[in-house]
Write a protein that holds these residues in place. Sequence first.
Motif, PDB file in Angstrom:
ATOM      1  N   THR A 184       0.846  -1.193   0.000  1.00  0.00           N
ATOM      2  CA  THR A 184       0.000   0.000   0.000  1.00  0.00           C
ATOM      3  C   THR A 184       0.876   1.236   0.000  1.00  0.00           C
ATOM      4  N   GLU A 185       0.322   2.314  -0.509  1.00  0.00           N
ATOM      5  CA  GLU A 185       0.982   3.613  -0.418  1.00  0.00           C
ATOM      6  C   GLU A 185       0.225   4.518   0.535  1.00  0.00           C
ATOM      7  N   GLU A 186      -0.871   4.007   1.098  1.00  0.00           N
ATOM      8  CA  GLU A 186      -1.678   4.762   2.057  1.00  0.00           C
ATOM      9  C   GLU A 186      -0.897   4.905   3.360  1.00  0.00           C
ATOM     10  N   LYS A 187      -1.088   6.010   4.045  1.00  0.00           N
ATOM     11  CA  LYS A 187      -0.383   6.288   5.302  1.00  0.00           C
ATOM     12  C   LYS A 187      -1.326   6.102   6.490  1.00  0.00           C
ATOM     13  N   GLY A 188      -0.782   5.673   7.624  1.00  0.00           N
ATOM     14  CA  GLY A 188      -1.537   5.611   8.866  1.00  0.00           C
ATOM     15  C   GLY A 188      -2.515   4.452   8.982  1.00  0.00           C
ATOM     16  N   LEU A 189      -2.358   3.421   8.168  1.00  0.00           N
ATOM     17  CA  LEU A 189      -3.267   2.283   8.219  1.00  0.00           C
ATOM     18  C   LEU A 189      -2.621   1.100   8.932  1.00  0.00           C
ATOM     19  N   VAL A 190      -3.457   0.321   9.603  1.00  0.00           N
ATOM     20  CA  VAL A 190      -3.037  -0.938  10.215  1.00  0.00           C
ATOM     21  C   VAL A 190      -3.884  -2.030   9.583  1.00  0.00           C
ATOM     22  N   PHE A 191      -3.215  -3.079   9.124  1.00  0.00           N
ATOM     23  CA  PHE A 191      -3.899  -4.194   8.464  1.00  0.00           C
ATOM     24  C   PHE A 191      -3.905  -5.395   9.403  1.00  0.00           C
ATOM     25  N   GLU A 192      -4.965  -6.201   9.263  1.00  0.00           N
ATOM     26  CA  GLU A 192      -5.086  -7.417  10.068  1.00  0.00           C
ATOM     27  C   GLU A 192      -5.678  -8.510   9.193  1.00  0.00           C
TER      28      GLU A 192
ATOM     29  N   GLY B 110      -7.460 -20.590   0.401  1.00  0.00           N
ATOM     30  CA  GLY B 110      -8.821 -20.427   0.894  1.00  0.00           C
ATOM     31  C   GLY B 110      -9.159 -18.966   1.101  1.00  0.00           C
ATOM     32  N   ASP B 111     -10.271 -18.733   1.779  1.00  0.00           N
ATOM     33  CA  ASP B 111     -10.740 -17.377   2.049  1.00  0.00           C
ATOM     34  C   ASP B 111     -10.174 -16.870   3.370  1.00  0.00           C
ATOM     35  N   HIS B 112      -9.823 -15.587   3.384  1.00  0.00           N
ATOM     36  CA  HIS B 112      -9.245 -14.952   4.572  1.00  0.00           C
ATOM     37  C   HIS B 112      -9.905 -13.595   4.785  1.00  0.00           C
ATOM     38  N   SER B 113     -10.035 -13.220   6.034  1.00  0.00           N
ATOM     39  CA  SER B 113     -10.668 -11.959   6.404  1.00  0.00           C
ATOM     40  C   SER B 113      -9.598 -10.884   6.561  1.00  0.00           C
ATOM     41  N   LEU B 114      -9.715  -9.816   5.775  1.00  0.00           N
ATOM     42  CA  LEU B 114      -8.807  -8.672   5.862  1.00  0.00           C
ATOM     43  C   LEU B 114      -9.567  -7.508   6.475  1.00  0.00           C
ATOM     44  N   ARG B 115      -9.010  -6.942   7.542  1.00  0.00           N
ATOM     45  CA  ARG B 115      -9.590  -5.739   8.152  1.00  0.00           C
ATOM     46  C   ARG B 115      -8.536  -4.645   8.126  1.00  0.00           C
ATOM     47  N   VAL B 116      -9.006  -3.418   7.889  1.00  0.00           N
ATOM     48  CA  VAL B 116      -8.120  -2.263   7.815  1.00  0.00           C
ATOM     49  C   VAL B 116      -8.583  -1.253   8.863  1.00  0.00           C
ATOM     50  N   PHE B 117      -7.621  -0.778   9.658  1.00  0.00           N
ATOM     51  CA  PHE B 117      -7.909   0.171  10.732  1.00  0.00           C
ATOM     52  C   PHE B 117      -7.197   1.494  10.446  1.00  0.00           C
ATOM     53  N   LYS B 118      -7.844   2.572  10.913  1.00  0.00           N
ATOM     54  CA  LYS B 118      -7.210   3.888  10.901  1.00  0.00           C
ATOM     55  C   LYS B 118      -7.588   4.547  12.217  1.00  0.00           C
ATOM     56  N   ILE B 119      -6.589   4.938  12.978  1.00  0.00           N
ATOM     57  CA  ILE B 119      -6.757   5.519  14.309  1.00  0.00           C
ATOM     58  C   ILE B 119      -7.661   4.618  15.171  1.00  0.00           C
ATOM     59  N   GLY B 120      -7.386   3.314  15.119  1.00  0.00           N
ATOM     60  CA  GLY B 120      -8.072   2.367  15.983  1.00  0.00           C
ATOM     61  C   GLY B 120      -9.468   1.962  15.555  1.00  0.00           C
ATOM     62  N   GLU B 121      -9.985   2.503  14.460  1.00  0.00           N
ATOM     63  CA  GLU B 121     -11.326   2.142  14.003  1.00  0.00           C
ATOM     64  C   GLU B 121     -11.253   1.398  12.677  1.00  0.00           C
ATOM     65  N   ILE B 122     -12.155   0.424  12.520  1.00  0.00           N
ATOM     66  CA  ILE B 122     -12.199  -0.330  11.263  1.00  0.00           C
ATOM     67  C   ILE B 122     -12.757   0.577  10.170  1.00  0.00           C
ATOM     68  N   ILE B 123     -12.000   0.687   9.076  1.00  0.00           N
ATOM     69  CA  ILE B 123     -12.475   1.497   7.955  1.00  0.00           C
ATOM     70  C   ILE B 123     -12.777   0.643   6.723  1.00  0.00           C
ATOM     71  N   ASP B 124     -12.359  -0.622   6.772  1.00  0.00           N
ATOM     72  CA  ASP B 124     -12.626  -1.504   5.634  1.00  0.00           C
ATOM     73  C   ASP B 124     -12.531  -2.954   6.100  1.00  0.00           C
ATOM     74  N   GLU B 125     -13.413  -3.783   5.556  1.00  0.00           N
ATOM     75  CA  GLU B 125     -13.371  -5.227   5.780  1.00  0.00           C
ATOM     76  C   GLU B 125     -13.686  -5.898   4.461  1.00  0.00           C
ATOM     77  N   GLN B 126     -12.923  -6.952   4.163  1.00  0.00           N
ATOM     78  CA  GLN B 126     -13.202  -7.703   2.954  1.00  0.00           C
ATOM     79  C   GLN B 126     -12.650  -9.115   3.070  1.00  0.00           C
ATOM     80  N   ILE B 127     -13.210  -9.985   2.270  1.00  0.00           N
ATOM     81  CA  ILE B 127     -12.732 -11.366   2.192  1.00  0.00           C
ATOM     82  C   ILE B 127     -11.829 -11.460   0.975  1.00  0.00           C
ATOM     83  N   ILE B 128     -10.636 -11.995   1.189  1.00  0.00           N
ATOM     84  CA  ILE B 128      -9.724 -12.211   0.065  1.00  0.00           C
ATOM     85  C   ILE B 128      -9.573 -13.715  -0.131  1.00  0.00           C
ATOM     86  N   THR B 129      -9.482 -14.118  -1.374  1.00  0.00           N
ATOM     87  CA  THR B 129      -9.316 -15.532  -1.706  1.00  0.00           C
ATOM     88  C   THR B 129      -7.894 -15.756  -2.178  1.00  0.00           C
TER      89      THR B 129
END
Length: 161
Positions: free
Chosen positions: A97-105, A124-143
């Motif tokens: 990513t080139e985005e700043k200030g994000l935490v991925f899980e 298989g399928d995996h759950s990706l969550r993206v946080f910014k300043i401690g709050e979830i800003i995106d969730e998606q399933i990646i295969t």
Amino acid sequence: MKLFKKLVFISLTVFLFLNAQIKLDVNTIPNRVNVLLDGVNLGLSPIINERIKPGLHRFEIKKKGFAPLSYDLLVNPAQAVKLDFFLNPIYEVKFKTEEKGLVFEINGEHRWDVPLVRLELEAGDHSLRVFKIGEIIDEQIITVDEPKRFNYFLKKPLTSE
């Protein structure tokens, strides 16, 4: 005398149960996988005509490049036990990513906040969550079904002019 016969019968039944040997076959996809039974290496699959005693046993199936598998099995007195195992491959996945200030899980386990990370993930399928300043800003399933590279960017809201 009848009591004696009953005791002999019960003793013989218990002895046969504890010492019975049951035929064991283990097949795997892929082939040539290490098969461990109760921590003892039985060799590479396929395992044919091995012997196993009744009771609780743990199988461990391992091969480099594949997710390991553990399987508990209660073996009852029977003529044979036939097991088939399918191992999931593990792929290298890169997240960039080139985005700043994000935490991925990923899968609630692995976290990172750097612009590039390499992970080994089971197919298989995996759950990706993206946080910014401690709050979830995106969730998606990646295969994951092959080695992949994910380029992450924030979706920009559409503006009306």
